[in-house]
Design a protein around this motif. Structure first.
Motif, PDB file in Angstrom:
ATOM      1  N   LYS A   1       0.800  -1.222   0.000  1.00 11.09           N
ATOM      2  CA  LYS A   1       0.000   0.000   0.000  1.00 11.09           C
ATOM      3  C   LYS A   1       0.842   1.287   0.000  1.00 11.09           C
ATOM      4  N   GLU A   2       2.032   1.223   0.550  1.00  6.81           N
ATOM      5  CA  GLU A   2       2.857   2.426   0.673  1.00  6.81           C
ATOM      6  C   GLU A   2       3.928   2.510  -0.413  1.00  6.81           C
ATOM      7  N   ARG A   3       3.891   1.609  -1.382  1.00  5.67           N
ATOM      8  CA  ARG A   3       4.951   1.576  -2.399  1.00  5.67           C
ATOM      9  C   ARG A   3       4.413   1.902  -3.783  1.00  5.67           C
ATOM     10  N   ASN A   4       5.215   2.618  -4.556  1.00  3.69           N
ATOM     11  CA  ASN A   4       4.908   2.859  -5.971  1.00  3.69           C
ATOM     12  C   ASN A   4       6.193   2.889  -6.796  1.00  3.69           C
TER      13      ASN A   4
ATOM     14  N   ASP B   1      -3.024  -1.143 -19.887  1.00  5.41           N
ATOM     15  CA  ASP B   1      -3.515  -0.234 -18.862  1.00  5.41           C
ATOM     16  C   ASP B   1      -2.770  -0.517 -17.565  1.00  5.41           C
ATOM     17  N   SER B   2      -2.782   0.442 -16.648  1.00  7.21           N
ATOM     18  CA  SER B   2      -1.983   0.299 -15.438  1.00  7.21           C
ATOM     19  C   SER B   2      -2.760   0.681 -14.183  1.00  7.21           C
ATOM     20  N   PHE B   3      -2.347   0.108 -13.062  1.00  7.17           N
ATOM     21  CA  PHE B   3      -2.953   0.395 -11.769  1.00  7.17           C
ATOM     22  C   PHE B   3      -2.677   1.828 -11.360  1.00  7.17           C
ATOM     23  N   LEU B   4      -1.429   2.263 -11.512  1.00 12.73           N
ATOM     24  CA  LEU B   4      -1.068   3.651 -11.268  1.00 12.73           C
ATOM     25  C   LEU B   4      -1.113   4.413 -12.583  1.00 12.73           C
ATOM     26  N   LYS B   5      -1.518   5.652 -12.549  1.00 11.89           N
ATOM     27  CA  LYS B   5      -1.629   6.444 -13.766  1.00 11.89           C
ATOM     28  C   LYS B   5      -0.483   7.433 -13.865  1.00 11.89           C
ATOM     29  N   ALA B   6      -0.174   7.828 -15.090  1.00 10.41           N
ATOM     30  CA  ALA B   6       0.925   8.758 -15.323  1.00 10.41           C
ATOM     31  C   ALA B   6       0.656  10.105 -14.663  1.00 10.41           C
TER      32      ALA B   6
ATOM     33  N   TYR C   1      -2.034  -6.401 -17.862  1.00 14.74           N
ATOM     34  CA  TYR C   1      -2.210  -5.306 -16.904  1.00 14.74           C
ATOM     35  C   TYR C   1      -0.915  -5.146 -16.131  1.00 14.74           C
ATOM     36  N   CYS C   2      -0.650  -3.918 -15.668  1.00 13.97           N
ATOM     37  CA  CYS C   2       0.610  -3.647 -14.981  1.00 13.97           C
ATOM     38  C   CYS C   2       0.407  -2.637 -13.865  1.00 13.97           C
ATOM     39  N   ILE C   3       1.457  -2.403 -13.122  1.00 11.71           N
ATOM     40  CA  ILE C   3       1.403  -1.417 -12.035  1.00 11.71           C
ATOM     41  C   ILE C   3       1.661  -0.016 -12.567  1.00 11.71           C
ATOM     42  N   GLN C   4       2.765   0.150 -13.277  1.00 11.15           N
ATOM     43  CA  GLN C   4       3.189   1.453 -13.781  1.00 11.15           C
ATOM     44  C   GLN C   4       2.884   1.577 -15.277  1.00 11.15           C
ATOM     45  N   PRO C   5       2.562   2.773 -15.759  1.00 12.88           N
ATOM     46  CA  PRO C   5       2.437   2.958 -17.210  1.00 12.88           C
ATOM     47  C   PRO C   5       3.740   2.596 -17.908  1.00 12.88           C
TER      48      PRO C   5
END
Length: 331
Positions: free
Chosen positions: A283-286, A326-331, A304-308
């Motif tokens: 939860k605290e990591r990107n 598509d990604s979990f985190l967005k640009a 599907y991925c975490i980062q763009p």
């Protein structure tokens, strides 16, 4: 001795014992068509791989399109990247560990659930082929380190210096600071994972990598671990992963995605859930990347991925396409 004969003989012997007392390169892409899937259509043959490995997917498609098996397509396809010295994440030219040794990992899985893997193997250029030999010619699933290397020599593989001048130069530069920090989408921790369905509807998969650049000696990620970096069930589909393998191992990611498809999710939905499971534990990591791809029995695909920045390539009779994920985190 072939695996099936060995197991048969072993079973007879065991029964006797018991009765007595008691398992990128890239060329110019000229195709524009995209894969369209509907509820009434099954697509086969088809191949899907992580990242924009145009030449690897083209080689695999050539095998499939001429009637070859999905297993042969996987081996021949990923070997393209293992043999490309300009791809510094796989095979010859892969970036070394912090001691300057290139160690390779790979696994392969066929339609019957047979599988083979090699871990932390040095001096052999095509670990995917050695993994296939482990699957077919031994009673084991995994061979590691010096044992894997010795087995390869016994099977006729030649000793090869895997450390190219370019990778050596970069390693020596890294040693000036020795800062271990994988860079997202600058793939010093990447792999190629590939899944294929042949004209008979049989599914196979493979995964091969040189692992994280400048890793600790002996480190192994998810790529050669059946269920983590790769899993295939011929009744359901297959999945494979790329990125920081430690996080994929913790969720047994590829097995999870196949099981989600078994429960009725589409490949896309299953990949998204696989990433969400990882992020729920971070939860605290990107600061890391994971990418999943999947295919089901009908030839429907997803990623599907975490980062763009992640993409995956598909090749079927409907086109040869690089698909941005598509990604979990967005640009």
């Amino acid at each position: 001795m072939k695996r099936r004969k060995f197991l048969k003989n072993s079973g007879v012997a065991t029964a006797g014992i018991v009765s007595t007392p008691f398992l990128t390169s890239c060329k110019k892409d000229t195709t524009k068509k995209t894969v369209q899937v509907n509820d009434s259509k099954t697509i086969r043959p088809i191949v899907i791989c992580t990242w924009n490995f145009l030449n690897a997917s083209a080689e695999a498609w050539e095998v499939l399109n001429t009637g070859g098996s999905s297993l042969d397509a996987i081996e021949q396809g990923v070997m393209v990247e293992e043999n490309d010295v300009n791809n510094q994440t796989v095979g010859t030219g892969g970036r070394p560990d912090r001691d300057g040794n290139v160690t390779l990992d790979a696994c392969i899985m066929d339609k019957d659930g047979n599988c083979g893997a090699v871990l932390a193997m040095q001096n052999i250029a095509n670990p995917i082929s050695v993994a296939r030999k482990v699957m077919q010619d031994t009673p084991h699933v995994m061979l590691a380190g010096k044992g894997a290397e010795q087995f390869a020599y016994e099977k006729g593989f030649e000793k090869t210096d895997l450390l190219t001048e370019q990778s050596k130069k970069e390693w020596l530069e890294w040693k000036k600071t020795s800062e271990y920090k994988p860079i997202i989408n600058i793939e010093n921790h990447d792999t190629i994972g590939m899944l294929a369905i042949d004209k008979n509807g049989d599914i196979a998969g493979g995964c091969t990598t040189s692992g994280m650049a400048y890793k600790m000696a002996g480190r192994v990620g998810d790529s050669p671990i059946i269920g983590a970096g790769l899993f295939v069930d011929n009744e359901v589909g297959g999945a494979t992963a790329t990125g920081v393998g430690e996080e994929v191992v913790r969720t047994v990611g590829s097995f999870l995605i196949v099981e989600l498809m078994r429960q009725g999710k589409s490949p896309q939905e299953a990949c998204e859930e696989g990433v969400k499971r990882i992020m729920a534990k971070n939860k605290e990591r990107n600061d890391f990347q994971i990418g999943f791809i999947a295919i089901n029995k009908k030839g429907e695909t997803g990623g599907y991925c975490i980062q763009p920045g992640f993409s995956y390539r598909t090749y079927s009779g409907e086109g040869h396409v690089n698909n941005p994920s598509d990604s979990f985190l967005k640009a």
